[in-house]
Write a protein that holds these residues in place. Structure first.
Motif, PDB file in Angstrom:
ATOM      1  N   SER A   1       0.866  -1.181   0.000  1.00 26.30           N
ATOM      2  CA  SER A   1       0.000   0.000   0.000  1.00 26.30           C
ATOM      3  C   SER A   1       0.901   1.229   0.000  1.00 26.30           C
ATOM      4  N   VAL A   2       0.744   2.046  -1.036  1.00 24.68           N
ATOM      5  CA  VAL A   2       1.612   3.221  -1.194  1.00 24.68           C
ATOM      6  C   VAL A   2       0.892   4.458  -0.682  1.00 24.68           C
ATOM      7  N   ASP A   3       1.558   5.202   0.205  1.00 26.44           N
ATOM      8  CA  ASP A   3       0.921   6.368   0.812  1.00 26.44           C
ATOM      9  C   ASP A   3       1.930   7.478   1.032  1.00 26.44           C
ATOM     10  N   LYS A   4       1.520   8.496   1.721  1.00 27.10           N
ATOM     11  CA  LYS A   4       2.433   9.565   2.141  1.00 27.10           C
ATOM     12  C   LYS A   4       1.986   9.935   3.559  1.00 27.10           C
ATOM     13  N   ALA A   5       1.882   8.872   4.379  1.00 26.84           N
ATOM     14  CA  ALA A   5       1.320   9.020   5.723  1.00 26.84           C
ATOM     15  C   ALA A   5       2.203   9.888   6.622  1.00 26.84           C
ATOM     16  N   ASN A   6       3.469  10.031   6.247  1.00 28.67           N
ATOM     17  CA  ASN A   6       4.373  10.836   7.085  1.00 28.67           C
ATOM     18  C   ASN A   6       4.075  12.333   6.971  1.00 28.67           C
ATOM     19  N   VAL A   7       3.360  12.720   5.911  1.00 35.88           N
ATOM     20  CA  VAL A   7       3.125  14.148   5.692  1.00 35.88           C
ATOM     21  C   VAL A   7       1.636  14.485   5.591  1.00 35.88           C
ATOM     22  N   LEU A   8       0.850  13.582   4.999  1.00 38.64           N
ATOM     23  CA  LEU A   8      -0.539  13.926   4.682  1.00 38.64           C
ATOM     24  C   LEU A   8      -1.526  13.212   5.595  1.00 38.64           C
ATOM     25  N   GLU A   9      -2.446  13.989   6.163  1.00 41.29           N
ATOM     26  CA  GLU A   9      -3.509  13.441   7.011  1.00 41.29           C
ATOM     27  C   GLU A   9      -4.335  12.407   6.238  1.00 41.29           C
ATOM     28  N   THR A  10      -4.656  12.756   4.985  1.00 38.15           N
ATOM     29  CA  THR A  10      -5.485  11.865   4.155  1.00 38.15           C
ATOM     30  C   THR A  10      -4.828  10.489   4.047  1.00 38.15           C
ATOM     31  N   PHE A  11      -3.505  10.473   3.904  1.00 39.96           N
ATOM     32  CA  PHE A  11      -2.847   9.185   3.688  1.00 39.96           C
ATOM     33  C   PHE A  11      -2.469   8.476   4.991  1.00 39.96           C
ATOM     34  N   GLN A  12      -2.479   9.177   6.124  1.00 39.31           N
ATOM     35  CA  GLN A  12      -2.399   8.465   7.409  1.00 39.31           C
ATOM     36  C   GLN A  12      -3.707   7.692   7.596  1.00 39.31           C
ATOM     37  N   PHE A  13      -4.824   8.359   7.251  1.00 38.90           N
ATOM     38  CA  PHE A  13      -6.143   7.721   7.334  1.00 38.90           C
ATOM     39  C   PHE A  13      -6.197   6.530   6.368  1.00 38.90           C
ATOM     40  N   TRP A  14      -5.697   6.734   5.160  1.00 45.71           N
ATOM     41  CA  TRP A  14      -5.625   5.647   4.154  1.00 45.71           C
ATOM     42  C   TRP A  14      -4.930   4.427   4.764  1.00 45.71           C
ATOM     43  N   LYS A  15      -3.760   4.678   5.377  1.00 42.90           N
ATOM     44  CA  LYS A  15      -2.963   3.581   5.942  1.00 42.90           C
ATOM     45  C   LYS A  15      -3.738   2.871   7.060  1.00 42.90           C
ATOM     46  N   ASP A  16      -4.376   3.670   7.942  1.00 42.73           N
ATOM     47  CA  ASP A  16      -5.138   3.083   9.060  1.00 42.73           C
ATOM     48  C   ASP A  16      -6.248   2.165   8.532  1.00 42.73           C
ATOM     49  N   VAL A  17      -6.975   2.643   7.504  1.00 47.65           N
ATOM     50  CA  VAL A  17      -8.104   1.860   6.990  1.00 47.65           C
ATOM     51  C   VAL A  17      -7.599   0.602   6.263  1.00 47.65           C
ATOM     52  N   VAL A  18      -6.487   0.730   5.557  1.00 47.27           N
ATOM     53  CA  VAL A  18      -5.919  -0.448   4.875  1.00 47.27           C
ATOM     54  C   VAL A  18      -5.535  -1.506   5.921  1.00 47.27           C
ATOM     55  N   ILE A  19      -4.937  -1.066   7.035  1.00 44.63           N
ATOM     56  CA  ILE A  19      -4.541  -2.013   8.100  1.00 44.63           C
ATOM     57  C   ILE A  19      -5.786  -2.696   8.689  1.00 44.63           C
ATOM     58  N   GLU A  20      -6.829  -1.912   8.928  1.00 46.71           N
ATOM     59  CA  GLU A  20      -8.082  -2.501   9.478  1.00 46.71           C
ATOM     60  C   GLU A  20      -8.662  -3.519   8.499  1.00 46.71           C
ATOM     61  N   THR A  21      -8.688  -3.161   7.212  1.00 46.98           N
ATOM     62  CA  THR A  21      -9.289  -4.043   6.193  1.00 46.98           C
ATOM     63  C   THR A  21      -8.473  -5.334   6.050  1.00 46.98           C
ATOM     64  N   HIS A  22      -7.176  -5.210   6.254  1.00 49.50           N
ATOM     65  CA  HIS A  22      -6.274  -6.353   6.104  1.00 49.50           C
ATOM     66  C   HIS A  22      -6.594  -7.481   7.085  1.00 49.50           C
ATOM     67  N   ARG A  23      -7.270  -7.145   8.205  1.00 53.82           N
ATOM     68  CA  ARG A  23      -7.602  -8.190   9.201  1.00 53.82           C
ATOM     69  C   ARG A  23      -8.424  -9.320   8.594  1.00 53.82           C
ATOM     70  N   ASP A  24      -9.172  -8.998   7.506  1.00 50.29           N
ATOM     71  CA  ASP A  24      -9.982 -10.040   6.842  1.00 50.29           C
ATOM     72  C   ASP A  24      -9.164 -10.868   5.858  1.00 50.29           C
ATOM     73  N   TYR A  25      -7.892 -10.521   5.676  1.00 48.49           N
ATOM     74  CA  TYR A  25      -7.073 -11.227   4.670  1.00 48.49           C
ATOM     75  C   TYR A  25      -5.730 -11.652   5.278  1.00 48.49           C
ATOM     76  N   PRO A  26      -5.765 -12.481   6.319  1.00 50.97           N
ATOM     77  CA  PRO A  26      -4.513 -12.836   6.991  1.00 50.97           C
ATOM     78  C   PRO A  26      -3.549 -13.624   6.104  1.00 50.97           C
ATOM     79  N   ASP A  27      -4.081 -14.226   5.037  1.00 54.30           N
ATOM     80  CA  ASP A  27      -3.236 -15.014   4.131  1.00 54.30           C
ATOM     81  C   ASP A  27      -2.450 -14.126   3.159  1.00 54.30           C
ATOM     82  N   VAL A  28      -2.734 -12.819   3.151  1.00 56.08           N
ATOM     83  CA  VAL A  28      -2.034 -11.904   2.239  1.00 56.08           C
ATOM     84  C   VAL A  28      -1.082 -11.034   3.061  1.00 56.08           C
ATOM     85  N   GLU A  29       0.164 -10.937   2.591  1.00 55.59           N
ATOM     86  CA  GLU A  29       1.145 -10.095   3.275  1.00 55.59           C
ATOM     87  C   GLU A  29       0.889  -8.626   2.920  1.00 55.59           C
ATOM     88  N   LEU A  30       0.934  -7.759   3.929  1.00 55.44           N
ATOM     89  CA  LEU A  30       0.731  -6.324   3.678  1.00 55.44           C
ATOM     90  C   LEU A  30       1.990  -5.556   4.035  1.00 55.44           C
TER      91      LEU A  30
END
Ligand code: NAD
Length: 356
Positions: A187-216
């Motif tokens: 997942s490509v983001d700019k979470a270190n600088v942008l609020e929008t992409f910190q949120f992006w990263k958080d939601v991707v991590i939450e969604t990943h809980r349903d896909y434990p067989d996939v490396e994130l």
């Protein structure tokens, strides 16, 4: 099943004709209906996306799209320019997930500007969110110095914005796609600088809980741009927002050295999709019979796989393309010493023959 065929401008009609020829040869049950789009539609009906074309696109299970645009339309008002047809189709059909595979075919390794060992066997998939981000966020506009926001300076502004459902649905698309491939998502983001992409990263991590067989894995966009040329084969599926995806998918396509080879798909949540080559209308070579039709033919294969549920037919087309490359047939854009130069129609005919 119905396929809307929208050839468009420049080389669009030439390359779409070859893809249609291949589709027809498969003897599958679908209806093909053609309509004008882009500059051709502006000439015919005064608008790049006429109501009748939009209606056909909405009714169809899938859209096979050529390309739109020509420099002669650059002076038209923005809403009338050919490129607006693509934005209109994305918006009206809710095509939020853009798939851009970057595959380096064995026979074309030498066409890449990177060293052969870096790209041989490359097979990555970039999934770009297509209907949100700074390209669509409001407010946007210009303010003159006289408005007093920044005294003495005119300004322009856009708004970067993502909602939770928008991020979650594209993350799910990426995890599902990775499950059928190398089981790894970056997942490509700019979470270190942008609020929008910190949120992006958080939601991707939450969604990943349903896909434990996939490396994130998470990567900042500047690093991703670097890694794509340093060690591109380390990626499997990349998922990112609209603007970063726009830039990275073009960078990735160039790793393969041949823009005329790269298909793309844009899907909505009903798996209805628009399938088009990654390149544009190439007005510089239009009408000369030299355009490479393989990206469009491979887009038709993606259409069979993703929207029309015909994976075997898709496999047949992809195998046929590999076969013609192995036979040494090349359009001028991928031609090199020791291979046979062919035109658009000859290439389409060769794929047809190789279907077996
Ligand atoms: P382009 O992709 O059309 O062409 C770039 C270069 O690649 C040109 O030299 C062209 O000859 C070559 N090329 C592209 N496709 C080829 C093919 N199939 N076979 C052989 N060579 C090929 O990009 P551009 O020149 O920047 O833009 C031309 C027009 O296309 C513009 O009006 C632009 O807005 C439009 N465009 C449309 C789309 C689209 O329809 N989705 C995408 C990009 C650009």
């Amino acid at each position: 099943m119905k396929i809307a065929v929208l050839p468009g401008d420049g080389i669009g009609p030439e390359i779409v004709a070859e893809a249609v020829k291949v589709l027809k040869a498969l003897n599958l049950k679908f209806e093909l209906e053609t309509a004008p789009v882009g500059g051709a539609a502006y000439e015919a009906a005064g608008h790049p996306l006429p109501e009748s074309t939009l209606k056909l696109a909405k009714q169809a299970d899938a859209i096979l799209f050529g390309a739109v645009g020509d420099w002669k339309y650059d002076t038209l008002d923005r809403p009338l320019r050919p490129e607006q047809a693509i934005l209109g189709l994305r918006k009206h059909l809710g095509l939020f997930a853009n798939f851009r595979p970057a595959i380096c075919y064995e026979q074309l390794v030498g066409a890449s500007s990177l060293k052969p060992e870096l790209v041989a066997g490359l097979d990555i998939l970039i999934i770009r969110e297509l209907t949100g981000d700074i390209y669509f966020g409001q407010p946007r506009g210009r303010r003159s110095a006289a408005d007093g926001h920044f005294p003495g300076a005119d300004e322009a502004f856009d708004t970067m914005r993502y909602t939770r459902p928008e991020i979650e649905r594209i993350a799910r698309v990426a995890f599902e796609a990775a499950r059928k491939r190398g089981k790894k998502v970056t997942s490509v983001d700019k979470a270190n600088v942008l609020e929008t992409f910190q949120f992006w990263k958080d939601v991707v991590i939450e969604t990943h809980r349903d896909y434990p067989d996939v490396e994130l894995q998470h990567m900042y966009v500047d690093n991703a741009a670097m890694q794509l040329v340093k060690a591109p084969k380390a990626f499997d599926v990349i998922v990112t927002g609209n603007m970063f995806g726009d830039i990275l998918s073009d960078e990735a396509s160039m790793l393969t050295g041949s823009i005329g080879m790269l298909p793309s798909a844009s899907l909505n949540d009903k798996k209805q999709g628009l399938y088009e080559p990654s390149h544009g209308s190439a007005p510089d070579i239009a009408g000369q019979g030299v355009a490479n039709p393989l990206a469009t033919i491979l887009s038709a294969a993606m259409m069979l796989r993703f929207s029309l549920n015909q994976p075997e037919a898709a496999d047949r087309i992809e195998a046929a393309v590999k076969k013609v490359l192995a036979q040494g047939l090349r359009t001028p854009d991928i031609h090199s010493a020791g291979t046979t130069r062919v035109g658009t129609v000859q290439m389409g005919d060769a794929v047809l023959k190789a279907l077996g």
